[in-house]
Design an enzyme around this catalytic site. Structure first.
Site, PDB file in Angstrom:
ATOM      1  N   ASP A  12       0.863  -1.171   0.000  1.00  0.00           N
ATOM      2  CA  ASP A  12       0.000   0.000   0.000  1.00  0.00           C
ATOM      3  C   ASP A  12       0.905   1.227   0.000  1.00  0.00           C
ATOM      4  O   ASP A  12       2.092   1.139   0.335  1.00  0.00           O
ATOM      5  CB  ASP A  12      -0.887  -0.041   1.246  1.00  0.00           C
ATOM      6  CG  ASP A  12      -1.603   1.263   1.494  1.00  0.00           C
ATOM      7  OD1 ASP A  12      -2.342   1.719   0.601  1.00  0.00           O
ATOM      8  OD2 ASP A  12      -1.397   1.847   2.574  1.00  0.00           O
ATOM      9  N   ASP A  14      -0.274   5.139   0.931  1.00  0.00           N
ATOM     10  CA  ASP A  14      -0.583   6.069   2.015  1.00  0.00           C
ATOM     11  C   ASP A  14      -0.716   5.331   3.343  1.00  0.00           C
ATOM     12  O   ASP A  14      -1.530   4.412   3.478  1.00  0.00           O
ATOM     13  CB  ASP A  14      -1.886   6.818   1.717  1.00  0.00           C
ATOM     14  CG  ASP A  14      -1.784   7.659   0.464  1.00  0.00           C
ATOM     15  OD1 ASP A  14      -0.816   8.425   0.356  1.00  0.00           O
ATOM     16  OD2 ASP A  14      -2.668   7.552  -0.405  1.00  0.00           O
ATOM     17  N   ASP A 174      -1.491  -0.776   5.958  1.00  0.00           N
ATOM     18  CA  ASP A 174      -1.749  -0.218   7.294  1.00  0.00           C
ATOM     19  C   ASP A 174      -3.220  -0.211   7.672  1.00  0.00           C
ATOM     20  O   ASP A 174      -3.558   0.225   8.771  1.00  0.00           O
ATOM     21  CB  ASP A 174      -1.219   1.213   7.375  1.00  0.00           C
ATOM     22  CG  ASP A 174      -2.050   2.170   6.530  1.00  0.00           C
ATOM     23  OD1 ASP A 174      -2.152   1.957   5.302  1.00  0.00           O
ATOM     24  OD2 ASP A 174      -2.626   3.120   7.096  1.00  0.00           O
TER      25      ASP A 174
END
Length: 232
Positions: A12, A14, A174
């Site tokens: 990922d 961001d 995240d």
């Protein structure tokens, strides 16, 4: 070794590779205010980072409050605000600690690297260029051509492009959206503790593991894949 299968590590963006929360929250508030809507603020916006922009806006608004035309307008206002913000001299969207070293460590193992992000391709290209990471990833999957996470379309495309099977692929993210996306694709899913969803949320989503620093990642993958090779 010659007979080793290809391995794919997908990240990922961001909240995993770059800390973009303040820029995203600023632009989201600007876009909502431009349409006379209550600004969601940082804490609420953190919960939707990782989703494609229209889906994120739907989740931030009160249920049933936005029709498709308003969502389209807020989306356009967000994109314009982010483009303008990116041109300012003090724009700051830093890499998290250990990113460069971790990518170098994975390179020594000849593992393929990719990105799967809710960002548009233009935004991802800007992040990679700003941080001199162009060419480090062999597959780049963005919201331009795929449904929003946690739909596994981006990961299916990454595996198709690289010729890697799901048992030899992993998603690092995240948020619960990343973990759920990975599990839906049949891949290993590893969470990071420094991002925008807490560890409990990542574990509840089904993370196979959660790391606290990127220097833990190469060894963890060696163990999970049973390769048993030492770091170069």
């Amino acid at each position: 070794m010659a007979n080793d299968p290809l391995r794919l590590v997908v990240f990922d963006c961001d909240g995993t590779l770059v800390d973009s929360q303040h820029a995203i929250a600023h632009c989201m508030d600007h876009a909502f205010a431009a349409h006379d809507l209550d600004c969601p603020g940082l804490e609420k916006t953190r919960t939707i980072i990782g989703l494609s922009l229209p889906e994120a806006i739907r989740k931030l608004a009160a249920p049933g409050m936005l029709d498709d035309a308003v969502i389209e307008g807020v989306t356009a206002a967000y994109k314009a605000a982010f483009f303008e913000l990116r041109q300012t001299p003090d724009f700051y969207e830093p890499l998290f600690p250990g990113v460069r070293e971790m990518l170098a460590a994975l390179d020594t193992r000849n593992w393929l690297l990719g990105v799967a992000t809710g960002k548009a391709r233009r935004g991802l290209d800007a992040v990679l260029a700003r941080n001199e990471l162009e060419g480090r990833f062999v597959t780049l999957q963005t919201c331009d051509n795929h449904p929003s996470k946690p739909h596994p379309s981006m990961l299916h495309a990454a595996m198709d492009e690289t010729g890697v099977d799901a048992p030899n692929a992993v998603i690092i993210g995240d948020t619960a959206y990343d973990i759920e996306m990975g599990r839906a694709a049949g891949m290993l899913s590893i969470g990071v503790s420094w991002g925008y969803h807490d560890i409990e949320t990542l574990n509840n989503a089904g993370a196979h593991a959660v790391i606290d620093h990127f220097d833990q990642l190469p060894g963890l993958l060696e163990t999970m894949w049973g390769t048993g090779r030492d770091a170069a």
